[in-house]
Design an enzyme around this catalytic site. Structure first.
Site, PDB file in Angstrom:
ATOM      1  N   TYR A   1       0.822  -1.215   0.000  1.00 36.54           N
ATOM      2  CA  TYR A   1       0.000   0.000   0.000  1.00 36.54           C
ATOM      3  C   TYR A   1       0.858   1.268   0.000  1.00 36.54           C
ATOM      4  O   TYR A   1       0.339   2.363   0.176  1.00 36.54           O
ATOM      5  CB  TYR A   1      -0.931   0.004   1.213  1.00 36.54           C
ATOM      6  CG  TYR A   1      -1.896  -1.155   1.231  1.00 36.54           C
ATOM      7  CD1 TYR A   1      -3.004  -1.184   0.395  1.00 36.54           C
ATOM      8  CD2 TYR A   1      -1.699  -2.244   2.073  1.00 36.54           C
ATOM      9  CE1 TYR A   1      -3.887  -2.249   0.397  1.00 36.54           C
ATOM     10  CE2 TYR A   1      -2.575  -3.322   2.087  1.00 36.54           C
ATOM     11  CZ  TYR A   1      -3.663  -3.318   1.239  1.00 36.54           C
ATOM     12  OH  TYR A   1      -4.538  -4.377   1.245  1.00 36.54           O
TER      13      TYR A   1
ATOM     14  N   TYR B   1     -11.430  -0.517   0.511  1.00 43.19           N
ATOM     15  CA  TYR B   1     -11.365  -0.058   1.905  1.00 43.19           C
ATOM     16  C   TYR B   1      -9.978   0.470   2.257  1.00 43.19           C
ATOM     17  O   TYR B   1      -9.784   1.062   3.322  1.00 43.19           O
ATOM     18  CB  TYR B   1     -11.724  -1.210   2.854  1.00 43.19           C
ATOM     19  CG  TYR B   1     -10.588  -2.134   3.191  1.00 43.19           C
ATOM     20  CD1 TYR B   1      -9.904  -2.016   4.408  1.00 43.19           C
ATOM     21  CD2 TYR B   1     -10.164  -3.120   2.304  1.00 43.19           C
ATOM     22  CE1 TYR B   1      -8.854  -2.853   4.719  1.00 43.19           C
ATOM     23  CE2 TYR B   1      -9.117  -3.957   2.614  1.00 43.19           C
ATOM     24  CZ  TYR B   1      -8.461  -3.828   3.822  1.00 43.19           C
ATOM     25  OH  TYR B   1      -7.410  -4.663   4.123  1.00 43.19           O
ATOM     26  N   ARG B   2      -9.034   0.308   1.351  1.00 39.21           N
ATOM     27  CA  ARG B   2      -7.637   0.623   1.649  1.00 39.21           C
ATOM     28  C   ARG B   2      -6.893   0.587   0.319  1.00 39.21           C
ATOM     29  O   ARG B   2      -7.237  -0.193  -0.561  1.00 39.21           O
ATOM     30  CB  ARG B   2      -7.095  -0.454   2.585  1.00 39.21           C
ATOM     31  CG  ARG B   2      -5.713  -0.272   3.147  1.00 39.21           C
ATOM     32  CD  ARG B   2      -5.444  -1.429   4.092  1.00 39.21           C
ATOM     33  NE  ARG B   2      -4.135  -1.371   4.702  1.00 39.21           N
ATOM     34  CZ  ARG B   2      -3.636  -2.331   5.469  1.00 39.21           C
ATOM     35  NH1 ARG B   2      -4.349  -3.413   5.688  1.00 39.21           N
ATOM     36  NH2 ARG B   2      -2.441  -2.217   6.003  1.00 39.21           N
TER      37      ARG B   2
END
Length: 519
Positions: free
Chosen positions: A91, A465-466
């Site tokens: 991420y 969500y991310r």
């Protein structure tokens, strides 16, 4: 010194700010040279080297130093990017959202302030990792379990703030968070919940106090710097029964989650049940080259050989039961009958010399480890980025997501490597796009694939969500109900709480006013 400086900041002001930061934390805790700053890059990024490079880093050791750093940053309009352990890999890792930011590195703040055996919680600082907390609990003879994410080096606080998930019954990490201490952009220190009560003895016992509950506002946001967080820990149960079931057909995914939903909602299976695809499971044991050395997605013949050789299914389902042995065995009868009703299902209660089984069993009993990181060897070259849409625990939705995403992966020349993890009434679908970072064309295809998946998933009602730093703005724009009213609210809050825009500008697509106007 780094040749990168924050956008819009004069070189003289930047130099003065660096000197003043050093006056707060000491010269040896301010990093401006290329070598130490290289540790803040995203080593697995889908972008070319040279993107998202910090100008400097400053590493405070406590709240008072953070307050002084924020005062300096406000005076010179220096953008800071906050990290805890800096292990948010797939991420963006420890990299900033934009080149030139100064890293506010909280890894030195790694104190485990309290462990309460009676009430089952810990109070930790941002730099505390899962492995550190686990070892501390063992050292003091605690009977409490942590709930780790797959890589043991991740941060307890950071993962909860990013809405992360684990594999025990305490797997929703933000739900298990209780009480925060936050330094706001102007230096004011706020404690949420019962922590706002002078002399409170129950800060980590309940999330609630009089008035609004603000904890969620400081997750996946840039409204403050969280410096302490309570996390509920699971008392060691008297019994534990892990299991794995393999399923032969890809289309079994629909039946798997239709069966799982009532078992989860009624807490018959209390932990985060997960269905792992063939290649994710296999990659802990073999590499792609063992079975296929060509380009494009793995052919079906190779997949069939992998399943046969490793005794795997197209889907490999993990879950566990916890509690007194009589209750476990009673519930197991229900679970076994339901999940084994799918034709071709094979049950395993143990698998010798299987590293994937071993690390899953350890995760489901709260033991952090690094085995899952070995799946990076599937392709080689280290590159990976996670696409993470949410759905309901619906078999039809799971199969629709899988077919849509697998088709696009194959079109772009990638293997589908993913898993579905079920909470109570939600399902996280984690697609891991793997690529060789040294292969520019492959890396670019991964980037293009991700961007396409964001838009296509949103069109059919699946939001992420991310996400990785590079896609935060794109994903923010998919949440466009009422002309993007939710992100308008985020920006209104940002403008009031951080008018100089110094805290993690661009985090989750939340930008300060000056940067919104120039973007």
């Amino acid at each position: 010194m780094s040749s990168v400086v924050p956008q819009g900041v004069a070189a003289a002001d930047f130099s003065n700010a660096i000197k003043e930061f050093a006056g707060v934390v000491g010269k040896d805790r301010v990093y401006v040279d290329e070598q130490p700053l290289s540790s803040y890059r995203d080593a697995y990024s889908p972008l070319a080297d040279g993107e998202f490079i910090p100008s400097a880093a400053v590493a405070p050791d406590g709240v008072e130093q953070i307050q002084k750093i924020l005062k300096i940053a406000n005076a010179y309009k220096i953008p800071l990017w906050t990290i805890g352990t800096g292990r948010n890999f797939a991420y963006g890792g420890p990299a900033p959202r934009k080149s030139g930011y100064v890293m506010l590195d909280l890894r030195r703040m790694n104190r485990i302030i309290e462990v309460n055996e009676k009430y089952g919680y810990a109070l930790v600082e941002p730099g505390v990792s899962y492995m550190q907390l686990y070892r501390h609990l063992r050292a003091i003879g605690s009977k409490l379990w942590i709930d780790p994410a797959a890589p043991a080096w991740g941060g307890v606080m950071g993962n909860a703030l990013e809405h992360g998930a684990g594999y025990t019954p305490y797997g929703d990490h933000f739900i298990m968070q209780c009480g925060m201490e936050v330094v706001l952009a102007d230096g004011e220190v706020v404690r949420t919940g019962q922590g706002a009560l002078a002399g409170s003895k129950h800060w980590q016992v309940t999330k609630h106090a009089a008035g609004p509950q603000f904890d969620g506002m400081f997750t996946q946001s840039n409204f403050g710097v969280v410096t302490k967080m309570g996390i509920w820990l699971m008392p060691e149960p008297p019994g534990y029964k892990p299991f794995m079931i393999t399923y032969e057909r890809e289309e079994d995914l629909e039946a798997i989650f239709e069966i799982t939903r009532p078992l989860k909602v009624n807490q018959i299976i209390p932990n985060a049940a997960v269905a792992v695809d063939l290649l994710w499971e296999a990659s802990a044991k073999v590499t792609r080259r063992h079975y296929f050395d060509g380009k494009g997605p793995l052919p079906q013949s190779a997949r069939t050989r992998i399943a046969s050789d490793l005794k795997l299914g197209m889907w490999n389902y993990y879950g566990a039961l916890y509690g007194p042995p009589p209750i476990i065995e009673n519930n197991w009868k229900i679970v076994e009958e339901a999940l084994m009703s799918i034709p071709g299902a094979k049950l395993y209660l143990d698998r010798e010399n299987d590293p994937a089984w071993d690390y899953r069993v350890r995760l489901m009993r709260g033991e952090p480890n690094m085995t899952e990181f070995s799946i990076m060897n599937w392709i080689g070259g280290g590159g990976h980025v996670n696409f993470s849409p949410i759905s309901a625990p619906s078999g039809a939705e799971a199969l629709a997501q899988y077919n849509m995403i697998k088709r696009r992966c194959h079109e772009y020349g990638f293997d589908y490597i993913g898993e579905f993890l079920v909470g109570w009434r939600d399902m996280h679908h984690i697609l891991m796009i793997m690529y060789d970072r040294a292969d520019e064309a492959m890396r670019n295809r991964a980037y293009d694939l991700f961007g396409l998946l964001v838009d296509e998933a949103a069109e059919v009602g699946f939001g992420e969500y991310r996400t990785h730093l590079a896609f935060m703005d794109q994903i923010a724009k998919t949440y466009k109900h009422n002309d993007g009213a939710l992100w308008d609210l985020h920006h209104r809050i940002k403008d009031v709480m951080d008018p100089n825009g110094i805290l993690s500008p661009g985090k989750q697509g939340i930008w300060p006013k000056a940067m919104r106007e120039t973007s």
